[in-house]
Design a protein around this motif. Sequence first.
Motif, PDB file in Angstrom:
ATOM      1  N   THR A 178       0.844  -1.191   0.078  1.00  0.00           N
ATOM      2  CA  THR A 178       0.090   0.115  -0.126  1.00  0.00           C
ATOM      3  C   THR A 178       1.020   1.113   0.047  1.00  0.00           C
ATOM      4  N   LYS A 179       0.449   2.237   0.285  1.00  0.00           N
ATOM      5  CA  LYS A 179       1.016   3.559   0.531  1.00  0.00           C
ATOM      6  C   LYS A 179       1.968   3.434   1.593  1.00  0.00           C
ATOM      7  N   LEU A 180       3.187   3.623   1.743  1.00  0.00           N
ATOM      8  CA  LEU A 180       4.249   3.629   2.899  1.00  0.00           C
ATOM      9  C   LEU A 180       5.094   2.250   2.614  1.00  0.00           C
ATOM     10  N   SER A 181       4.646   1.717   1.306  1.00  0.00           N
ATOM     11  CA  SER A 181       5.435   0.301   0.973  1.00  0.00           C
ATOM     12  C   SER A 181       5.924   0.384  -0.272  1.00  0.00           C
ATOM     13  N   LEU A 182       7.211  -0.219  -0.361  1.00  0.00           N
ATOM     14  CA  LEU A 182       8.039  -0.166  -1.830  1.00  0.00           C
ATOM     15  C   LEU A 182       7.652  -1.492  -2.639  1.00  0.00           C
ATOM     16  N   TYR A 183       6.683  -2.207  -2.156  1.00  0.00           N
ATOM     17  CA  TYR A 183       6.060  -3.549  -2.913  1.00  0.00           C
ATOM     18  C   TYR A 183       5.215  -2.556  -3.960  1.00  0.00           C
ATOM     19  N   GLU A 184       4.918  -3.288  -5.063  1.00  0.00           N
ATOM     20  CA  GLU A 184       4.197  -2.687  -6.028  1.00  0.00           C
ATOM     21  C   GLU A 184       3.167  -1.786  -5.843  1.00  0.00           C
ATOM     22  N   GLY A 185       2.186  -2.401  -4.938  1.00  0.00           N
ATOM     23  CA  GLY A 185       1.136  -1.644  -4.441  1.00  0.00           C
ATOM     24  C   GLY A 185       1.230  -0.160  -3.990  1.00  0.00           C
ATOM     25  N   GLY A 186       2.545  -0.057  -3.505  1.00  0.00           N
ATOM     26  CA  GLY A 186       2.911   1.433  -2.955  1.00  0.00           C
ATOM     27  C   GLY A 186       3.337   2.288  -3.908  1.00  0.00           C
ATOM     28  N   VAL A 187       3.954   1.971  -5.138  1.00  0.00           N
ATOM     29  CA  VAL A 187       4.746   2.869  -6.163  1.00  0.00           C
ATOM     30  C   VAL A 187       4.245   2.527  -7.699  1.00  0.00           C
ATOM     31  N   ARG A 188       3.375   1.375  -8.039  1.00  0.00           N
ATOM     32  CA  ARG A 188       2.829   1.277  -9.108  1.00  0.00           C
ATOM     33  C   ARG A 188       1.519   1.735  -9.176  1.00  0.00           C
ATOM     34  N   LEU A 189       1.194   2.765 -10.184  1.00  0.00           N
ATOM     35  CA  LEU A 189       0.087   3.595 -10.376  1.00  0.00           C
ATOM     36  C   LEU A 189      -0.614   3.618 -11.439  1.00  0.00           C
ATOM     37  N   PRO A 190      -1.837   4.111 -11.408  1.00  0.00           N
ATOM     38  CA  PRO A 190      -2.736   4.182 -12.982  1.00  0.00           C
ATOM     39  C   PRO A 190      -1.929   5.538 -13.641  1.00  0.00           C
ATOM     40  N   PHE A 191      -1.701   5.274 -14.750  1.00  0.00           N
ATOM     41  CA  PHE A 191      -1.328   6.564 -15.589  1.00  0.00           C
ATOM     42  C   PHE A 191      -1.787   6.673 -17.148  1.00  0.00           C
ATOM     43  N   ILE A 192      -2.700   7.583 -17.248  1.00  0.00           N
ATOM     44  CA  ILE A 192      -3.396   8.048 -18.452  1.00  0.00           C
ATOM     45  C   ILE A 192      -2.629   9.273 -19.134  1.00  0.00           C
ATOM     46  N   VAL A 193      -2.520   9.058 -20.751  1.00  0.00           N
ATOM     47  CA  VAL A 193      -2.161  10.306 -21.225  1.00  0.00           C
ATOM     48  C   VAL A 193      -2.990  10.594 -22.413  1.00  0.00           C
ATOM     49  N   ARG A 194      -3.696  11.689 -22.400  1.00  0.00           N
ATOM     50  CA  ARG A 194      -4.695  11.894 -23.578  1.00  0.00           C
ATOM     51  C   ARG A 194      -4.140  13.501 -24.197  1.00  0.00           C
ATOM     52  N   TRP A 195      -4.188  13.308 -25.442  1.00  0.00           N
ATOM     53  CA  TRP A 195      -3.667  14.464 -26.221  1.00  0.00           C
ATOM     54  C   TRP A 195      -4.260  14.369 -27.824  1.00  0.00           C
ATOM     55  N   PRO A 196      -5.575  14.755 -27.901  1.00  0.00           N
ATOM     56  CA  PRO A 196      -6.299  14.443 -29.188  1.00  0.00           C
ATOM     57  C   PRO A 196      -5.393  14.684 -30.554  1.00  0.00           C
TER      58      PRO A 196
END
Length: 386
Positions: A298-316
């Motif tokens: 989770t937050k506070l952890s260096l496991y994936e759940g703490g640092v791997r996040l959603p990421f969306i890029v939009r530029w028509p």
Amino acid sequence: MIKILYNFSKVAIAVMLFTLAAPLFAQNTGQPNIILILTDDMGYGDISCYNGTYNTPNIDKMAAEGIRFTNYYSASPICSPSRAGILTGMQPARWNFTTFLDNKKHNHQAEQTNFLNPEAPSIAKILKDGGYATGHFGKWHMGGGRDVHNAPNFDKYGFDEWSSTYESPDPDPALTATNWIWSDKDSVKRWDRTAYFVDRTLQFLKKNKGKPCYINLWPDDVHTPWVAGDNKTGRYPGGPNEEKSFINVLKEYDRQMGRLMQGLKDLGIDDNTLVIFTSDNGPLPNFRHDRSAEMRGTKLSLYEGGVRLPFIVRWPAKIKASQTDNTSIISANDFLPTFCRFANIQVPKGPHFDGEDRSQAFLGKPSERKSTLFWEYGRNNVAFNY
């Protein structure tokens, strides 16, 4: 290949190794508006197009109209250093950020700074020098608040206009009726904060129409305490850490993201506006690990759940819709050089930037990294005791 190492004795460090370089991006003509939406404590699994547990139709639409990345990593599993990594394009520990900022005593015990050095590189400074109007609307948490009264103001980091919360050098009085993060006495209620920041963003864009704009839109609603409600009935039932409160807050947050996107269309600037949607670190609490899409941590952890996040890029104007990139590894440090490339502004010489120009990946051409990703989180048991 990914290799991750953990050491939890005094400092937690994770190392991720990648090879190959992205090809150079051809010179861009014109300067897009750039809006960086940084959600506070949003997990990888909070967005329905990433996991499906919760419902976020407007954010899903944003992804459908652009490109969704599955391997984006924050600069830290906690907010102050993660934000410093974004703004500076450098590992936050270079500027003495390794955990969240608190009062002076805690910061000293944690062996870190009280605020971001105004001499640090800043996306806003660089883009402003290149002709951009710059705004920050939302949470800051890189100095100011509690007993830190000497933090430099937003203009020292390159911003022309701002509106921020308690943890900043210049809190907006509409959001800070009392000396704390939120209060029932605030004129802008907790459930209306994202709407307020979206309003400020659209007003700034309208005011500066005809000039390229860079905006930090950094709401804090998805961070606890979750206070759902409306201005007719007041607060909805549900405690500030209950999942039903989170679901209602997330629903309103998603609605405001839809309102932002419609606002860009109404202003006639949607086509040449680059919108980035992500989070500062992983979720907390993490119900059944749904909010991290079953990833450990989770937050506070260096496991994936703490640092791997959603990421969306939009530029028509530049990015083809309905893409998913499962290959490219993107870091929060990459924003500064990538935004400079899109704005046709040279990255300043002198500082050692840790981010890479990832413009090719943003435009739908998957590529591997040249450099290592690593994290420094906490320098002693005060700052890291999990």
